[in-house]
Design a protein around this motif. Structure first.
Motif, short mmCIF file in Angstrom:
data_model
loop_
_atom_site.label_atom_id
_atom_site.label_comp_id
_atom_site.label_asym_id
_atom_site.label_seq_id
_atom_site.Cartn_x
_atom_site.Cartn_y
_atom_site.Cartn_z
N ARG C 6 0.81 -1.22 0.00
CA ARG C 6 0.00 0.00 0.00
C ARG C 6 0.84 1.27 0.00
O ARG C 6 0.38 2.33 -0.42
N ASN C 7 2.06 1.17 0.51
CA ASN C 7 2.90 2.36 0.59
C ASN C 7 4.03 2.26 -0.43
O ASN C 7 4.82 1.33 -0.38
N GLN C 8 4.06 3.22 -1.34
CA GLN C 8 5.06 3.21 -2.41
C GLN C 8 5.63 4.62 -2.54
O GLN C 8 4.93 5.55 -2.87
N PHE C 9 6.93 4.73 -2.26
CA PHE C 9 7.58 6.03 -2.29
C PHE C 9 8.62 6.07 -3.41
O PHE C 9 9.61 5.33 -3.37
N SER C 10 8.42 6.93 -4.39
CA SER C 10 9.38 7.07 -5.49
C SER C 10 10.38 8.14 -5.12
O SER C 10 10.02 9.21 -4.61
N GLY C 11 11.65 7.86 -5.37
CA GLY C 11 12.67 8.85 -5.04
C GLY C 11 14.00 8.49 -5.63
O GLY C 11 14.12 7.60 -6.48
N GLN C 12 15.01 9.23 -5.17
CA GLN C 12 16.36 9.08 -5.68
C GLN C 12 17.28 8.65 -4.52
O GLN C 12 17.15 9.19 -3.42
N ILE C 13 18.18 7.73 -4.78
CA ILE C 13 19.09 7.29 -3.73
C ILE C 13 20.05 8.41 -3.37
O ILE C 13 20.68 9.00 -4.25
N THR C 14 20.13 8.72 -2.07
CA THR C 14 21.00 9.81 -1.60
C THR C 14 22.23 9.28 -0.85
O THR C 14 23.21 10.00 -0.70
N GLU C 26 19.50 4.89 1.47
CA GLU C 26 18.60 6.00 1.79
C GLU C 26 18.14 6.66 0.50
O GLU C 26 18.94 6.94 -0.38
N LEU C 27 16.85 6.91 0.43
CA LEU C 27 16.32 7.63 -0.74
C LEU C 27 15.53 8.83 -0.28
O LEU C 27 15.10 8.91 0.89
N GLN C 28 15.36 9.77 -1.17
CA GLN C 28 14.56 10.95 -0.86
C GLN C 28 13.52 11.14 -1.97
O GLN C 28 13.84 11.05 -3.16
N THR C 29 12.28 11.37 -1.55
CA THR C 29 11.22 11.59 -2.54
C THR C 29 11.23 13.05 -2.98
O THR C 29 11.86 13.90 -2.34
N ALA C 30 10.53 13.32 -4.06
CA ALA C 30 10.44 14.69 -4.59
C ALA C 30 9.89 15.64 -3.52
O ALA C 30 10.28 16.80 -3.44
N SER C 31 9.01 15.11 -2.67
CA SER C 31 8.39 15.96 -1.63
C SER C 31 9.28 16.10 -0.40
O SER C 31 8.91 16.76 0.56
N LEU C 49 22.26 -0.72 -7.63
CA LEU C 49 21.88 0.44 -6.82
C LEU C 49 23.09 1.34 -6.60
O LEU C 49 24.17 0.88 -6.24
N ARG C 50 22.91 2.65 -6.84
CA ARG C 50 23.99 3.61 -6.62
C ARG C 50 23.36 4.97 -6.33
O ARG C 50 22.19 5.22 -6.66
N VAL C 51 24.13 5.84 -5.69
CA VAL C 51 23.63 7.18 -5.36
C VAL C 51 23.19 7.86 -6.66
O VAL C 51 23.88 7.82 -7.66
N GLY C 52 22.00 8.45 -6.62
CA GLY C 52 21.47 9.14 -7.79
C GLY C 52 20.46 8.32 -8.56
O GLY C 52 19.67 8.87 -9.34
N ALA C 53 20.45 7.02 -8.35
CA ALA C 53 19.52 6.15 -9.09
C ALA C 53 18.08 6.38 -8.61
O ALA C 53 17.83 6.68 -7.45
#
Lengths: 142, 142, 142
Positions: C6-14, C26-31, C49-53
């Motif tokens: 139910r929970n899906q967070f799209s983001g970029q690996i930081t 760790e990833l960060q979403t657009a919000s 998996l790499r930073v920025g992906a």
């Protein structure tokens, strides 16, 4: 042995990857299914886990994520099994979904009704079941 | 503090095992129950977890596997508690099972109805509750 | 991609923290939401998996613990999000609770009815959602 975990895979350990606190254990069932489990080093030692040992992998239905229309997305979950939905049982908030895997084994997932609706889950549909190595409990006969 | 996790064990940290990303923390409750948790190194540092600190271990009812008639099978789950079923509440797909442990504490598990049926769970029956160290969230008072 | 989580967070690996068997991502979403996941080294390599992906983090509603009136208690769970309860759907044993987070994203938790009662969960109330890094499955587009 009777355990409440709906998914129980009996097999033989084929590989063990050493960690510091956690080790990764791979088993293969008679039907060819490969299941990966993460267990603590202490558990591995206590149980005497080694390549060739017979084990049973327990996976709760609530630990399983179902995916349809993956659209090329790949997942980090170490356990990924394709199957065909054989039954959907609706509850008030949760649904139980049974998947028949390629090797004939049954895999059961608990998902919320909204997820079942969103994925349009119904008998005959193809889906992939994902569960993390960390969700698996291993058992060994004495 | 009010948390939705049905199982909450207050105790004192008795041991910490170092890992690279994950550390293993053992606590003991006043009644003598030993609970093992895996937490990331970052959490351990942030919370200042150390031997002797007072913590509360949170375990969701859905993380608990119940076993009856183990028949000599031993399990990798670091947390294993024997008890007596005190109540079974049936839902549409899931059942809630309350177990009274040897020390008098109550432990609650959510299992599918089919599992509850398969294990023949009813009040008065003996069962063992299993949950992985990775299922435990630790809390510390400020 | 359609997944039952139910929970899906799209983001970029930081950030990625190396372990032996498990790595922490760790990833960060657009919000602006930061989500931490633990994946096995093998998964990290396979997925590249790499930073920025760009990744999507999947979290089952049943993996989420809700806390109200924390009273200064701090928790080991790497993912902790404050929000306002927007909806509570009662089932026979479990309730589904929807939380609107500060950034507007919705987070869904499955808790037992007794927990929902105990916390007095109702629309408009403030609560914190906790889930462990080990509960998160990462997905990457091909």
């Amino acid at each position: 042995m009777k355990a409440s975990a709906r998914n129980q895979f009996s097999g033989q350990i084929t590989a063990i990857q050493d960690g510091t606190v956690n080790d990764e254990v791979e088993l293969q069932t008679a039907s060819g299914l490969r299941v990966v489990a993460t267990v603590t080093r202490a558990s591995r030692d206590t149980l005497g886990l080694r390549v060739g040992a017979n084990v049973v992998a327990l996976v709760k239905a609530s630990s399983v994520v179902l995916v349809t229309d993956a659209g090329g997305v790949r997942f980090s979950a170490r356990n990924q099994f394709q199957g065909t939905v054989s039954q959907v049982t609706l509850g008030a908030v949760n649904s139980e979904v049974a998947l028949t895997l390629a090797d004939g084994e049954l895999l059961v997932a608990i998902v919320t009704n909204e997820s079942a609706d969103g994925l349009g889950l119904s008998a005959g549909q193809t889906a992939t079941a994902l569960f993390k190595a960390g969700s698996v409990i291993l058992g060994v006969a004495a």
